[in-house]
Enzyme design. Structure first.
Site, PDB file in Angstrom:
ATOM      1  N   GLY A   1       0.692  -1.096   0.061  1.00 42.17           N
ATOM      2  CA  GLY A   1       0.031   0.057  -0.195  1.00 42.17           C
ATOM      3  C   GLY A   1       0.837   1.228  -0.052  1.00 42.17           C
TER       4      GLY A   1
ATOM      5  N   ASN B   1       1.706   2.969  -2.633  1.00 40.21           N
ATOM      6  CA  ASN B   1       1.020   3.941  -3.407  1.00 40.21           C
ATOM      7  C   ASN B   1      -0.248   4.508  -2.788  1.00 40.21           C
ATOM      8  OD1 ASN B   1       2.105   4.226  -6.357  1.00 40.21           O
ATOM      9  ND2 ASN B   1       2.286   2.178  -5.876  1.00 40.21           N
TER      10      ASN B   1
ATOM     11  N   ARG C   1      -4.826  -8.808  -9.231  1.00 43.45           N
ATOM     12  CA  ARG C   1      -5.893  -9.626  -9.892  1.00 43.45           C
ATOM     13  C   ARG C   1      -6.154  -9.122 -11.308  1.00 43.45           C
ATOM     14  NH1 ARG C   1      -8.585 -13.930  -8.178  1.00 43.45           N
ATOM     15  NH2 ARG C   1     -10.451 -13.148  -9.507  1.00 43.45           N
ATOM     16  N   ILE C   2      -6.409 -10.113 -12.341  1.00 38.83           N
ATOM     17  CA  ILE C   2      -6.529  -9.987 -13.730  1.00 38.83           C
ATOM     18  C   ILE C   2      -8.122  -9.854 -13.624  1.00 38.83           C
ATOM     19  CG2 ILE C   2      -6.544 -10.783 -15.984  1.00 38.83           C
ATOM     20  CD1 ILE C   2      -3.898 -12.208 -15.412  1.00 38.83           C
TER      21      ILE C   2
ATOM     22  N   ASN D   1      -4.274   2.379 -13.798  1.00 44.45           N
ATOM     23  CA  ASN D   1      -3.285   1.189 -13.179  1.00 44.45           C
ATOM     24  C   ASN D   1      -2.054   1.819 -13.177  1.00 44.45           C
ATOM     25  OD1 ASN D   1      -2.609  -1.329 -11.987  1.00 44.45           O
ATOM     26  ND2 ASN D   1      -1.845  -1.880 -14.086  1.00 44.45           N
TER      27      ASN D   1
ATOM     28  N   HIS E   1       1.981   0.563 -12.939  1.00 43.35           N
ATOM     29  CA  HIS E   1       2.834  -0.777 -13.159  1.00 43.35           C
ATOM     30  C   HIS E   1       4.372  -0.545 -13.317  1.00 43.35           C
ATOM     31  CE1 HIS E   1       3.508  -4.620 -14.948  1.00 43.35           C
ATOM     32  NE2 HIS E   1       4.351  -4.244 -15.819  1.00 43.35           N
TER      33      HIS E   1
ATOM     34  N   SER F   1       4.882   2.984 -15.045  1.00 46.53           N
ATOM     35  CA  SER F   1       3.869   3.790 -15.894  1.00 46.53           C
ATOM     36  C   SER F   1       2.698   3.838 -15.059  1.00 46.53           C
ATOM     37  CB  SER F   1       3.862   3.113 -17.100  1.00 46.53           C
ATOM     38  OG  SER F   1       5.055   2.857 -17.681  1.00 46.53           O
TER      39      SER F   1
ATOM     40  N   GLU G   1      -6.717  -5.437 -22.362  1.00 52.93           N
ATOM     41  CA  GLU G   1      -5.631  -6.227 -22.536  1.00 52.93           C
ATOM     42  C   GLU G   1      -4.516  -5.952 -21.436  1.00 52.93           C
ATOM     43  OE1 GLU G   1      -1.460  -5.887 -25.428  1.00 52.93           O
ATOM     44  OE2 GLU G   1      -3.431  -4.496 -25.806  1.00 52.93           O
ATOM     45  N   LEU G   2      -4.191  -7.015 -20.729  1.00 49.59           N
ATOM     46  CA  LEU G   2      -3.309  -6.965 -19.476  1.00 49.59           C
ATOM     47  C   LEU G   2      -2.219  -5.933 -19.383  1.00 49.59           C
ATOM     48  CD1 LEU G   2      -2.689  -8.100 -16.571  1.00 49.59           C
ATOM     49  CD2 LEU G   2      -1.123  -9.587 -17.722  1.00 49.59           C
ATOM     50  N   ASP G   3      -2.123  -4.944 -18.634  1.00 47.61           N
ATOM     51  CA  ASP G   3      -1.059  -3.856 -18.747  1.00 47.61           C
ATOM     52  C   ASP G   3      -0.858  -3.211 -20.242  1.00 47.61           C
ATOM     53  OD1 ASP G   3      -0.467  -4.497 -16.092  1.00 47.61           O
ATOM     54  OD2 ASP G   3       0.803  -6.009 -16.434  1.00 47.61           O
TER      55      ASP G   3
ATOM     56  N   GLN H   1      11.494   6.745  -6.338  1.00 48.39           N
ATOM     57  CA  GLN H   1      11.853   7.733  -7.117  1.00 48.39           C
ATOM     58  C   GLN H   1      10.746   8.224  -8.348  1.00 48.39           C
ATOM     59  OE1 GLN H   1      16.032   8.140  -8.637  1.00 48.39           O
ATOM     60  NE2 GLN H   1      16.797   7.391  -6.650  1.00 48.39           N
TER      61      GLN H   1
END
Ligand code: GRF
Length: 219
Positions: A14, A16, A93-94, A109, A111, A138, A145-147, A175
């Protein structure tokens, strides 16, 4: 006038989420976190929801027979909280296509890679193995589509010869990652950022032709 409503989905430490809590409290992020959902009851990140007095729910996959059932439970919790924005922040989770389509345009999201490089897990080790000179993180809109959704903002650090996956992950987190979500969600919260039906990112009325770059310390 009430602030835009933000929901944050987590599974882990956590960091973020903590940065988002601090930014909403300081006013740097003009939004209110109305709900935190964790896919794990033991996620340490839940402590920040408690600390900041934010409504939180645990929705664990083991309680549901299928991905669709799980995502339906997520949708029910989210819809009750009426979020304008939803941030996946280490949510492991997807998500089903139906879920993603339902929230497309307000679902983000973060990533830990310079997408489109290294979707999925183990990104820090892959950047080292690939002999990359830089690595980063990013923030993107979520599409089925995943990521793979359009990247809005990314940032990078130089890879050092003695880096390990752990040292690199720590540097990227401290950073880069912790500085990425706040501007993106602020633009969305103030109506400056949109996703078109054709998956084009619009910032201040102009299409974003390439991801914005936070910092590239090796250049
Ligand atoms: C972050 O590296 C995020 O990019 C990835 O999972 C990690 C979550 O870290 N998706 P935290 O829970 O925010 O500390």
């Amino acid at each position: 006038m009430s602030l835009p409503r933000l929901a944050v989905l987590i599974s882990g430490t956590g960091r973020n989420l903590r940065a988002l809590c601090e930014a909403t409290q300081s006013g740097e992020l003009p939004a209110q976190i109305v709900l935190v959902i964790s896919s794990r009851a033991s996620a340490p990140g839940l402590q920040y929801a408690r600390e900041y007095g934010i409504a939180h729910q645990v929705i664990e996959p083991k309680t549901y027979v299928s991905r669709e059932d799980y995502d339906d439970a997520l949708s029910a919790a989210l819809d009750a909280a009426r979020p304008n924005l939803i941030a996946l922040a280490g949510f492991m989770r997807i998500l089903t296509e139906g879920f993603v389509r339902r929230y497309q345009g307000r679902l983000f999201n973060i990533h830990p890679s310079l997408l489109p490089k290294y979707p999925g897990l183990g990104t820090h080790a892959m950047a080292l193995k690939g002999g990359d000179t830089c690595h980063g993180a990013s923030v993107h809109y979520v599409t089925p589509e995943l990521d793979g959704g359009p990247v809005i903002l990314q940032g990078s650090v130089a890879i050092q010869p003695d880096d390990t996956p752990d040292s690199l992950s720590k540097r990227v987190m401290e950073q880069i990652e912790l500085n990425l979500y706040i501007p993106v969600l602020s633009w969305a919260a103030t109506g400056r950022l949109h996703l078109t039906d054709e998956h084009i990112v619009m910032l201040d009325g102009e299409p974003l032709r390439a991801p914005l770059q936070l910092l590239c310390s090796h250049q």
